[in-house]
Design an enzyme around this catalytic site. Structure first.
Site, PDB file in Angstrom:
ATOM      1  N   SER A  48      18.990 -11.635 -45.125  1.00  0.00           N
ATOM      2  CA  SER A  48      20.264 -12.506 -46.168  1.00  0.00           C
ATOM      3  C   SER A  48      21.677 -12.152 -45.384  1.00  0.00           C
ATOM      4  O   SER A  48      21.693 -10.775 -45.981  1.00  0.00           O
ATOM      5  CB  SER A  48      20.000 -13.125 -47.154  1.00  0.00           C
ATOM      6  N   GLU A  49      22.478 -12.854 -44.573  1.00  0.00           N
ATOM      7  CA  GLU A  49      24.098 -12.132 -44.428  1.00  0.00           C
ATOM      8  C   GLU A  49      24.792 -11.470 -45.496  1.00  0.00           C
ATOM      9  O   GLU A  49      24.920 -10.118 -44.709  1.00  0.00           O
ATOM     10  CB  GLU A  49      24.547 -12.859 -44.097  1.00  0.00           C
ATOM     11  N   ASN A  50      23.988 -11.893 -46.095  1.00  0.00           N
ATOM     12  CA  ASN A  50      25.263 -11.375 -47.959  1.00  0.00           C
ATOM     13  C   ASN A  50      24.692  -9.678 -47.816  1.00  0.00           C
ATOM     14  O   ASN A  50      25.031  -9.645 -48.832  1.00  0.00           O
ATOM     15  CB  ASN A  50      25.292 -12.242 -48.548  1.00  0.00           C
ATOM     16  N   GLY A  51      23.439  -9.231 -47.713  1.00  0.00           N
ATOM     17  CA  GLY A  51      23.819  -7.717 -47.706  1.00  0.00           C
ATOM     18  C   GLY A  51      22.333  -7.646 -48.415  1.00  0.00           C
ATOM     19  O   GLY A  51      22.451  -6.953 -49.721  1.00  0.00           O
ATOM     20  N   SER A  94      24.863  -4.725 -42.859  1.00  0.00           N
ATOM     21  CA  SER A  94      23.810  -6.113 -42.149  1.00  0.00           C
ATOM     22  C   SER A  94      23.926  -6.737 -41.556  1.00  0.00           C
ATOM     23  O   SER A  94      22.867  -6.980 -40.205  1.00  0.00           O
ATOM     24  CB  SER A  94      24.268  -7.514 -43.517  1.00  0.00           C
TER      25      SER A  94
END
Lengths: 225, 247
Positions: A48-51, A94
């Site tokens: 997920s992009e948010n880490g 990320s």
């Protein structure tokens, strides 16, 4: 009788493209649903992009009251389950994973796709504005890019086109297109129709597709399981 | 003894001048958004701000809550640098969207990976870098293009700020920070890229009470700390989350 696949069925078909141990990023919309159809026993490592890497499934509506946590959300803001082996990291790490080519599969929505694999998916049609988000990085840098979308627009125009009319997300990035009526490989020789929805002929699908489709030698009806 | 703890959010943002560039940690949902600092900045009233954040506030993906959209509502912003600036719903345009379309606010839209790397580079003293992301798209406009290993790449410049508002889980008095779950997102990199970094935290502990192996943001990147005293009421399970026990 020509049948169109539901959004869930498109997601089911895409789930068959995943493999054990694959690192996968799912975009918002139909792509998010793919995780619900991964076969039991297969381990997919979601990014997920948010880490966050290796998290569990999205909480169902009746689980939110008891289990939801605002510090455990996917890129679409949905609450997810923690899972042993998961990890958290900052945004630059990320996207180091993304840009560095460490992701195996990205499943993205699309507004238009061309026979060269050009993808346009960030500018809202008719609004003149759009969100790029992480889609551009994913489209440019993921090993395999799968597009999940309806085959035509709401007013029946092809979304698989010769040239994108809206701003591009990335050139020559799409590997596979899964729609509600067809599964199409994007190859150096152009689009290859691999599978069709029940009741559809090659000509039916071609009529709703701007660039030329070549029928695969092993062309068959879409199998979801 | 080194003590970076401020008594109030208002005191921590009091010196922010008009025209400042401010980075704000933010992603989908309220986790990781320093909204008490944002509220204090709204009360403080600095104007002509440049905001660097993933969104331009109020995108409403899940919960409706006051993030930096209130700075747009209060007409404090002149420019926003973001990757996801617009509401996903055409029927619910954000205040920022209206101001961007009317020309009141300037928008610089940036792919998310490029945005995060520009911030990381800003904090790390790297003035610019090449990335393949965006080549052949409208992102290319006005940028130097160069081919590496047969791939066209674009020159992207570092981003720095006067202030960074970051949200973390725990801080010690020396400014070392640990985060909780997906709260982390842009916060650790923004902490490195500003002249003055202000952290909004759930808990402040005595220096020495955070495991040095677990610290994500070393204290040299943090200038001011303010502890949240009023529970904002979002869903969290600080008591039973297995990952919360690591520090």
């Amino acid at each position: 009788m020509k049948e169109r696949l539901s959004r869930e069925a498109i997601a089911m078909r895409i789930a068959k493209e995943l493999f054990d141990g694959a690192v996968v990023n799912l975009g918002i919309g139909i792509p998010t649903m793919v995780s619900s159809f991964v076969p039991e026993g297969m381990t997919i490592i979601y990014h997920s992009e948010n880490g966050m890497l290796g998290f569990g499934s999205v909480l169902s509506a009746d689980e939110v009251e008891e289990k939801a946590d605002i510090d455990l959300v996917n890129a679409g803001g949905q609450y997810v389950r923690p899972k042993p082996g998961m990890s958290f990291f900052h945004h630059a790490d990320s996207f180091a994973m993304v840009r560095g080519g460490h992701l195996d599969v990205a499943v993205l929505g699309a507004i238009e796709v061309t026979d060269c694999g050009d993808l346009a998916n960030w500018m809202f049609p008719g609004r003149g504005v759009g969100n790029i988000g992480g889609g551009m990085d994913l489209a440019f840098n993921t090993k395999k890019v799968i597009v999940a979308m309806e085959h035509t627009t709401k007013d029946g125009r092809p979304k698989i086109v010769k040239k994108c009319c809206v701003p591009l997300t990335a050139e020559r990035c799409v590997d596979l297109i899964v729609t509600d009526i067809a599964v199409i490989d994007v190859t150096y020789q152009g689009l290859v129709l691999k599978e069709y929805a029940p009741g559809w002929t090659v000509d039916d699908i071609q009529a709703l597709t701007e660039p030329e489709l070549k029928a695969a030698p092993d062309l068959k009806e879409i199998e979801l399981l | 003894m080194l003590n970076k703890v401020f008594e109030s959010f208002d005191a921590a943002v009091a010196d922010i001048p008009d025209g400042a560039t401010i980075m704000i940690g933010n992603f989908a949902g309220p986790g990781g958004t320093p909204f008490y600092l944002i509220q204090a900045l709204r009360r403080q009233g600095a104007r002509n701000l440049t905001i660097v954040a993933n969104t331009a506030g109020g995108i409403g993906l899940t919960l409706d809550y006051d993030d930096h959209r209130i700075l747009f509502q209060n007409k404090q912003v002149k420019k926003v640098i973001a990757s996801f600036p617009f509401s996903t719903s055409a029927s619910k345009p954000t205040e920022a969207e209206k101001q961007i379309l009317s020309g009141e606010v300037e928008l610089e839209i940036v792919p998310q990976g490029t945005l995060s790397e520009r911030i990381r580079a800003g904090g790390a003293g790297i003035p610019a870098f090449y990335t393949p992301t965006g080549a052949g798209t409208i992102m290319e406009q006005g940028k130097e293009r160069r081919i590496f290993d047969g791939r066209p790449c674009l020159l992207e410049h570092a981003l720095k700020a006067d202030y960074a508002f970051v949200r973390a889980y725990k801080a010690d008095r020396a400014g070392n920070l640990v985060y909780r779950g997906t709260q982390r997102q842009f916060n650790p990199i923004m902490a490195t890229a500003a002249k003055t970094t202000i952290a909004e935290v759930d808990e402040t502990v005595e220096t020495g009470h955070l495991d040095p192996e677990a610290i994500v943001t070393p204290g040299i990147f943090v200038n001011r700390i303010v502890q949240i005293t009023q529970d904002p009421g979002f869903r969290r399970h600080l008591e039973n989350s297995f990952w919360a026990k690591r520090e």
